[in-house]
Design an enzyme around this catalytic site. Structure first.
Site, short mmCIF file in Angstrom:
data_model
loop_
_atom_site.label_atom_id
_atom_site.label_comp_id
_atom_site.label_asym_id
_atom_site.label_seq_id
_atom_site.Cartn_x
_atom_site.Cartn_y
_atom_site.Cartn_z
N GLU A 1 -6.21 -9.04 3.96
CA GLU A 1 -5.42 -8.36 4.96
C GLU A 1 -5.31 -9.14 6.10
O GLU A 1 -6.21 -9.47 6.85
CB GLU A 1 -5.95 -6.87 4.96
CG GLU A 1 -5.82 -5.87 4.05
CD GLU A 1 -6.25 -4.50 4.52
OE1 GLU A 1 -5.99 -4.33 5.65
OE2 GLU A 1 -6.62 -3.88 3.52
N GLU B 1 0.85 -1.31 -0.04
CA GLU B 1 0.14 -0.01 -0.12
C GLU B 1 1.06 1.40 0.07
O GLU B 1 2.14 1.23 0.61
CB GLU B 1 -0.95 0.11 1.20
CG GLU B 1 -1.89 1.14 1.30
CD GLU B 1 -2.96 0.76 2.39
OE1 GLU B 1 -3.86 1.82 2.33
OE2 GLU B 1 -2.93 -0.07 3.03
N GLU C 1 -12.70 -2.17 2.22
CA GLU C 1 -13.36 -1.79 3.55
C GLU C 1 -14.56 -1.07 3.41
O GLU C 1 -14.46 0.16 4.21
CB GLU C 1 -12.42 -1.37 4.58
CG GLU C 1 -11.23 -2.58 5.03
CD GLU C 1 -10.34 -2.17 6.19
OE1 GLU C 1 -10.24 -0.91 6.51
OE2 GLU C 1 -9.52 -3.03 6.46
#
Length: 515
Positions: free
Chosen positions: A319, A46, A196
């Site tokens: 994740e 990321e 998310e």
């Protein structure tokens, strides 16, 4: 035939309560049916802290760190040794603020932005789509792109697919790609639609997300990619199985290939543990949270089975890992933390869970690859170290694309006060050469665990092993002592006919090979 759910339950929940009872594993080789996807051993990069800049990418003009077009060669080489199968990018929460067109073309014309998700630091977009996809080719890894649903548009997502996947033609986007130095398409298969979405990706309800997902999935077409697109929907990040129920019941199976879930082993989100200066009690609580992955995977799978009994849709744990306080003296928003034997235990346990559930879990991505959270690699200017987590990933890569062997496991408890967890975790597989690999974890911080393994009708004439172990839970590799923790030869195992006897030191990860 042995019921797979019973076997999974045995692995997770069958505890021996009597003091000094014998740990035991039984291999059921004849019941092996499912393959452990190599993508379970995937990773995550990321735009956060020093994961990209200073981690993967140092810039084309860097003369002190060996690189190719700005990509660090030492990091690439280390990941190639892991047989890295898939890499997720550009986020995470960053993905829902990311506009891919800002980061293509000449570097001096790219749009400079602020990383509002992670510390409000400048982001010059010098590392973008072309750099990432070229880097994946260097490593031999499949790219997994996370689409901006929260702050983007359907058109932006569809055009991203066309830019990277459309064969040479006359469209503006393929012309743009060629002008940017890439003639042939990359043919990216894996696409995450949102991230998310129940939190940083838009605080959506499940019903609202489903409607958005169907719209995005409709217009993201495959453009001559013969394998088609693998569309991954957002699933829950907590034990909110109603979100899973909504997605699986309301999205047609022809539109969805994967469901993403997230789980971090955090003992207290308001006051997270220190990465290296922690007590055994904190370690025990972390392992308890790591064991929750078993329940999290099982319960999500049960919901998915109701609507997808043939298991078309993969459970994608994109994740996972430990999350502690950032290292003192560093930017707290960069999530930089050291990596100790505690992290090795989390990795070994979690990967065993994924292996044992490989019928449904077909991709996972450790958070994150370099310099962020439970990293495999830490860098400091020209220096690089491999963490205990890296070494577990390297030891376990023997399971990639191997046939999972179901096991039943009875285990002693690891006890802390009035709390207890299973002390031993395990998984097993058979590779294409016929070799059998058994991965074992002893989470008990103070007790050796003697283990017997019943091989059943498995013909084995030799056994060898490797172990990751250190004297203290808190031990880690530093830039001053880079090899304090690394795999060594394991010899405390005896093969007697169809039975193995293993003595596992406290806090150890072991991989055995039977031939």
């Amino acid at each position: 035939m042995i019921n797979r759910k019973i076997l999974t339950l045995a692995v997770a929940c069958f505890f021996i309560h009597a003091s000094g009872a014998q740990n035991k594993i039984v291999l059921h080789v004849a019941e092996a049916r499912d393959t452990i996807s190599k993508n379970i051993y995937g990773h995550f990069a990321e735009h956060l802290g020093r994961c990209i800049y200073g981690g993967f990418y140092v810039g084309e003009n860097n003369k002190t760190i060996p690189n190719r077009n700005g990509i660090r060669l030492d990091v690439v080489d280390a990941l190639k040794k892991l047989k890295i199968p898939v890499l997720r990018w550009p986020g995470g929460c960053f993905a829902d603020n990311y506009h891919w067109k800002d980061a293509i073309g000449p570097k001096n014309k790219r749009k400079k932005i602020e990383n509002v998700m992670w510390g409000n630091v400048p982001e010059d977009n010098s590392f973008g789509t072309n750099e990432f996809l070229d880097m994946c080719e260097m490593m031999g890894a499949d790219p997994y792109l996370a689409v901006n649903m929260g702050g983007g548009t359907v058109q932006e997502a569809a055009e991203w697919v066309q830019y990277v996947n459309h064969a040479n033609g006359s469209s503006m986007l393929t012309d743009m790609r060629q002008q940017n130095g890439r003639a042939k398409p990359w043919l990216v298969k894996y696409w995450g639609i949102g991230n998310e979405s129940w939190d940083c990706g838009g605080h959506m309800t499940a019903d609202y997300y489903v409607n958005e997902f169907k719209k995005y999935a409709t217009f993201m077409t495959n453009y001559n990619n013969s394998e088609g697109l693998f569309r991954i929907a957002v699933g829950p990040g907590t034990e909110d199985y109603s979100w899973t129920e909504t997605v699986m019941s309301k999205v047609p199976l022809k539109m969805i290939d994967g469901l993403s879930v997230h789980h971090y082993s955090v003992i207290d989100w308001s006051k997270k543990s220190n990465a290296t200066q922690f007590s055994e009690a904190e370690y025990f609580r972390t392992m308890s949270e790591a064991w929750r992955m078993e329940r999290f995977v099982t319960k999500n799978s049960e919901v998915m089975d109701k609507y997808d009994p043939t298991k078309k849709v993969a459970l994608v744990v994109d994740e996972w890992g430990g999350w502690y306080e950032s290292e003192p003296g560093t930017n707290g928003a960069f999530l930089y933390q050291q990596n100790s034997m505690r992290d090795a235990m989390t990795a070994g346990l979690t990967l065993n869970v994924f292996n044992n559930h490989c019928d449904r879990v077909r991709m996972a991505n450790l958070a994150q690859a370099v310099n962020v959270l439970q990293s495999m690699i830490l860098t400091k200017e020209e220096k690089m170290i491999l963490t205990p987590t890296y070494h577990v990933m390297e030891m376990y890569n023997v399971h990639q694309n191997a046939l999972m062997i179901p096991i039943t496991l009875t285990s002693n408890n690891y006890v802390m006060g009035d709390k207890k967890i299973q002390a031993v975790s395990a998984s097993a597989s058979k590779d294409k050469t016929g070799a059998v690999h058994i991965s074992l974890v002893n989470m008990d911080a103070g007790k050796e665990q003697e283990l017997t393994i019943d091989l059943g009708d498995l013909p084995a004439i030799s056994v060898s092993g490797r172990i990751l172990h250190s004297d203290k839970l808190q031990d880690y590799n530093s830039f001053e002592h880079t090899d304090k923790i690394k795999p060594t030869l394991f010899t405390d195992v005896v093969l007697n006919g169809t039975r193995l006897t293993v003595k596992m030191p406290p806090v150890s990860v072991i991989v055995l090979t039977l031939k």
